[in-house]
Design an enzyme around this catalytic site. Sequence first.
Site, mmCIF file in Angstrom:
data_model
loop_
_atom_site.group_PDB
_atom_site.id
_atom_site.type_symbol
_atom_site.label_atom_id
_atom_site.label_comp_id
_atom_site.label_asym_id
_atom_site.label_seq_id
_atom_site.Cartn_x
_atom_site.Cartn_y
_atom_site.Cartn_z
ATOM 1 N N ASN A 9 0.874 -1.182 0.000
ATOM 2 C CA ASN A 9 0.000 0.000 0.000
ATOM 3 C C ASN A 9 0.908 1.228 0.000
ATOM 4 O OD1 ASN A 9 -1.919 1.942 0.361
ATOM 5 N ND2 ASN A 9 -2.363 1.429 2.495
ATOM 6 N N LYS A 11 0.197 4.280 -0.499
ATOM 7 C CA LYS A 11 -0.438 5.511 0.010
ATOM 8 C C LYS A 11 -0.088 6.683 -0.928
ATOM 9 C CE LYS A 11 -0.155 3.415 4.522
ATOM 10 N NZ LYS A 11 -0.121 3.562 5.963
ATOM 11 N N HIS A 98 -9.613 1.811 4.736
ATOM 12 C CA HIS A 98 -8.345 2.032 5.434
ATOM 13 C C HIS A 98 -8.550 3.089 6.518
ATOM 14 C CE1 HIS A 98 -4.228 3.038 6.308
ATOM 15 N NE2 HIS A 98 -3.885 1.892 5.733
ATOM 16 N N GLU A 100 -6.775 5.427 7.551
ATOM 17 C CA GLU A 100 -6.415 6.813 7.191
ATOM 18 C C GLU A 100 -7.557 7.486 6.452
ATOM 19 O OE1 GLU A 100 -2.744 5.810 5.285
ATOM 20 O OE2 GLU A 100 -1.827 5.442 7.228
ATOM 21 N N GLU A 170 -5.858 -4.373 10.659
ATOM 22 C CA GLU A 170 -4.832 -3.352 10.866
ATOM 23 C C GLU A 170 -5.146 -2.581 12.151
ATOM 24 O OE1 GLU A 170 -2.709 -2.290 6.992
ATOM 25 O OE2 GLU A 170 -4.418 -0.970 7.151
HETATM 26 P P1 PGA Z 1 2.524 0.627 7.717
HETATM 27 O O1 PGA Z 1 1.107 0.817 6.981
HETATM 28 O O2 PGA Z 1 3.082 -0.686 7.244
HETATM 29 O O3 PGA Z 1 3.339 1.799 7.297
HETATM 30 O O4 PGA Z 1 2.239 0.606 9.177
HETATM 31 C C1 PGA Z 1 0.236 -0.246 6.801
HETATM 32 C C2 PGA Z 1 -1.030 0.244 6.185
HETATM 33 O O5 PGA Z 1 -1.470 1.337 6.547
HETATM 34 O O6 PGA Z 1 -1.644 -0.411 5.318
#
Ligand code: PGA
Length: 252
Positions: A9, A11, A98, A100, A170
């Site tokens: 991912n 982002k 997600h 975020e 997550e």
């Molecule tokens: P991270 O992100 O591995 O940077 O913790 C995981 C995600 O948000 O999918």
Amino acid sequence: MKKKIVIANWKMNHDFYETTSFLRNLLKILLDKKINHKKKVIIAPSFPFLQISNQILQGTAFSIAAQNVHQMENGSYTGEVSASMLKSIGIQKVILGHSERKKYCYETNDILLKKIHISFKYRLNIIFCVGETFFERERKEQFTVVKNQLEETVFQCSSEKMIDFIIAYEPIWAIGTGKTATPEQAQKMHKYIRTLFIDKYGEKISKKISILYGGSLNEINAKNFFSKEDIDGGLVGNSSLQIEKFLKILSS
Ligand code: PGA
């Protein structure tokens, strides 16, 4: 045995050059068999690079996922991207829910259910994220929180839609923080999620659901997570941005 799945991912990272050179290098290294891995690999780049990424990976075992989709068919939603648009450029998968997006874009379970429906309509395979906050875990509410998230969204859907469905557990306190759940904590939650699927859809369907762990997964800890019975792979953020680290995760 089910193939483990690793999703990168990215982002809001990697521009055009970084995206294309990462994918070309990744393919080159893997095709030269410098790395031996048996994972199913999915890359989720930013919207502008979905098409070129899909073209680069055409004919390989890798696939591309969008990081989001809008819940409406089409219309006056400035800046949004619809399921039919994704489908029209050959995208087959989408990440939904997600944390975020929940935090910064105020996505609620109601909105997510609509996104699930539109994704089904356009036959986009869904990677659906669930997870609790730090305070919810402190209050020992993590299981109730995840159950509610599923009941208000995924569990509103019928069993025949569950083909190729992926859940990503997550824990929000572990995302991008460097703090991971322990593999044992994650296994406990994954087993619980699997049980919820069994109760809702039966044993046969629940076995086909892949449940991935996400949250500061990296090249050092990946192996421990992947060794757990109910952990079918990982959703990786930060550590998927550098090819060396990502390759180490793939060979874990
Ligand atoms: P991270 O992100 O591995 O940077 O913790 C995981 C995600 O948000 O999918």
